[in-house]
Design an enzyme around this catalytic site. Structure first.
Site, PDB file in Angstrom:
ATOM      1  N   ASP A   1      35.015  40.002  50.986  1.00 48.47           N
ATOM      2  CA  ASP A   1      35.145  39.913  52.456  1.00 48.47           C
ATOM      3  C   ASP A   1      34.713  41.248  53.062  1.00 48.47           C
ATOM      4  OD1 ASP A   1      36.671  37.249  52.723  1.00 48.47           O
ATOM      5  OD2 ASP A   1      37.947  38.375  51.332  1.00 48.47           O
TER       6      ASP A   1
ATOM      7  N   GLY B   1      42.491  30.506  48.538  1.00 49.71           N
ATOM      8  CA  GLY B   1      43.743  30.608  49.285  1.00 49.71           C
ATOM      9  C   GLY B   1      44.913  30.924  48.372  1.00 49.71           C
TER      10      GLY B   1
ATOM     11  N   HIS C   1      32.499  35.842  51.338  1.00 48.34           N
ATOM     12  CA  HIS C   1      33.039  34.884  52.302  1.00 48.34           C
ATOM     13  C   HIS C   1      32.409  35.110  53.673  1.00 48.34           C
ATOM     14  CE1 HIS C   1      36.532  33.263  49.938  1.00 48.34           C
ATOM     15  NE2 HIS C   1      36.268  34.361  49.233  1.00 48.34           N
TER      16      HIS C   1
ATOM     17  N   HIS D   1      29.725  36.243  45.530  1.00 46.98           N
ATOM     18  CA  HIS D   1      31.101  35.952  45.973  1.00 46.98           C
ATOM     19  C   HIS D   1      31.309  36.705  47.286  1.00 46.98           C
ATOM     20  CE1 HIS D   1      35.371  34.698  44.986  1.00 46.98           C
ATOM     21  NE2 HIS D   1      35.500  35.420  46.088  1.00 46.98           N
TER      22      HIS D   1
ATOM     23  N   HIS E   1      38.414  30.008  42.749  1.00 46.37           N
ATOM     24  CA  HIS E   1      39.254  31.207  42.745  1.00 46.37           C
ATOM     25  C   HIS E   1      40.401  30.960  41.760  1.00 46.37           C
ATOM     26  CE1 HIS E   1      37.190  32.209  46.477  1.00 46.37           C
ATOM     27  NE2 HIS E   1      37.856  33.353  46.574  1.00 46.37           N
TER      28      HIS E   1
ATOM     29  N   GLU F   1      43.545  35.226  39.904  1.00 53.30           N
ATOM     30  CA  GLU F   1      43.646  36.348  40.851  1.00 53.30           C
ATOM     31  C   GLU F   1      45.127  36.623  41.112  1.00 53.30           C
ATOM     32  OE1 GLU F   1      41.947  37.693  45.269  1.00 53.30           O
ATOM     33  OE2 GLU F   1      41.904  35.576  44.693  1.00 53.30           O
TER      34      GLU F   1
END
Length: 333
Positions: A279, A170, A14, A12, A197, A200
């Site tokens: 990220d 998103g 990005h 996972h 996703h 979350e």
């Protein structure tokens, strides 16, 4: 805490959330793009989380400067290549890089299919140069709506043989998965794996919906699963993987502290949960930090950390023979 006899994975991660601050500076200068700062030291607070963000959407704004400098397809190719270089530096044997081609194309109206091709080329060249194995996951950025996601899907399907899976990322609360049923039907028809996703920002019902309606084989983050015992049982029994991102969940205020993170509970319940970054450049972390610092702070024992490492390969979007070959390669090294 990393077992060097086992493959180290990050499934996972990005690609468009891992654009180096130096690269943002370089590309800003190359394309005469006004940046909020002109030195690396002063730029970092604008492109990296330096304290906890109030919510997921606030966190996501930190990614924007990275894509604002993607003014050409060569720039997209560069950041894809550098993502593989970063993975190699971190000691990763296998990485699944996910990216939103529409998000990367948006600032400078790049052709979305061209962005997909540039990312494929950059990742391929990086893998050939650094010896890391990688797969690509296409993201539909739900925040931009159904029509924009359809454009992303079409661009990704134009290169379907080079894409392994489809994801939805998103604003989970504002754009629920129910808006994207037809998109995921097409992805499954193309033979792609599905990860979503979910759980979350929204609750367990978002995870159920991702599994039952979108066909999710893995869930990104999924922290709210612990609120539903039946869901926890289902995840364990059906071997649906959870892509846990410890530091990220603190920085987005999804979880209050590492001590409160459900990863330990997932593992105790037999859920196939793995350790990942999310990220890295935006967060200022790497996979080593997640294993050596974040996981112990989340209460994981040495054996649980090892199990999370095993799970990373177990739930990877690879065939059994590919997983076996990777295990043998690492064991022989």
């Amino acid at each position: 805490m990393i077992d060097i006899t086992l493959p180290l994975t990050d499934i996972h991660r990005h690609l468009d959330g891992n654009i180096r601050a130096q690269t943002i500076l370089d590309l800003g200068r190359q394309f005469n793009i006004a940046l909020p700062a002109q030195t690396l030291e002063t730029l970092i607070p604008h492109v990296q989380v330096t304290s906890t963000e109030p919510d997921l959407v606030s966190f996501l704004t930190k990614l924007d400067w990275g894509v604002k400098v993607l003014a050409s397809l060569d720039a997209c190719r560069r950041v894809a290549f550098e993502n593989i270089e970063d993975a190699a530096r971190n000691g990763l044997h296998y990485v699944e890089l996910r990216f939103s081609p529409g998000y990367m194309a948006m600032a400078h109206q790049l052709p979305i299919a061209g962005v997909v091709e540039a990312v494929i080329d950059g990742v391929r060249d990086g893998c050939n140069t650094f010896g890391v194995e990688a797969r690509l996951i296409g993201i539909m950025s739900r925040t931009f709506g159904e029509a924009a996601c359809l454009q992303e899907l079409d661009a990704l399907l134009a290169h379907r043989e080079k894409i392994t899976a489809l994801d939805l990322a998103g604003d989970e609360l504002g754009f629920p998965g129910s808006l994207f049923l037809s998109h995921f039907n097409r992805a499954r028809d193309a033979g792609w794996h599905i990860t979503v996703h979910a759980g979350e920002a929204a609750g367990p019902e978002s995870i159920w919906q991702a599994i039952r309606e979108l066909g999710a084989e893995r869930i990104g983050h999924g922290v709210k699963a612990v609120e539903d015992r039946a869901l926890m049982d289902f995840l364990a029994q059906q071997r649906i993987g959870i892509e846990s991102c410890l530091t990220s969940n603190i920085q987005t205020s999804t979880v209050a502290s590492l001590a409160d993170h459900p990863l330990k509970t997932f593992l105790e319940h037999g859920v196939l949960a793995s350790l990942n970054t999310d990220d890295p450049a935006v967060q200022g972390v790497d996979i080593i930090h997640e294993y050596h610092v974040a996981a112990p702070a989340a209460g994981l024992s040495r054996e649980q950390i090892r199990q999370a490492q095993i799970n990373g390969l177990e739930i990877a979007f690879l065939s059994d023979s590919e997983k076996r070959a990777l295990r043998e390669k690492v064991a022989a090294a």
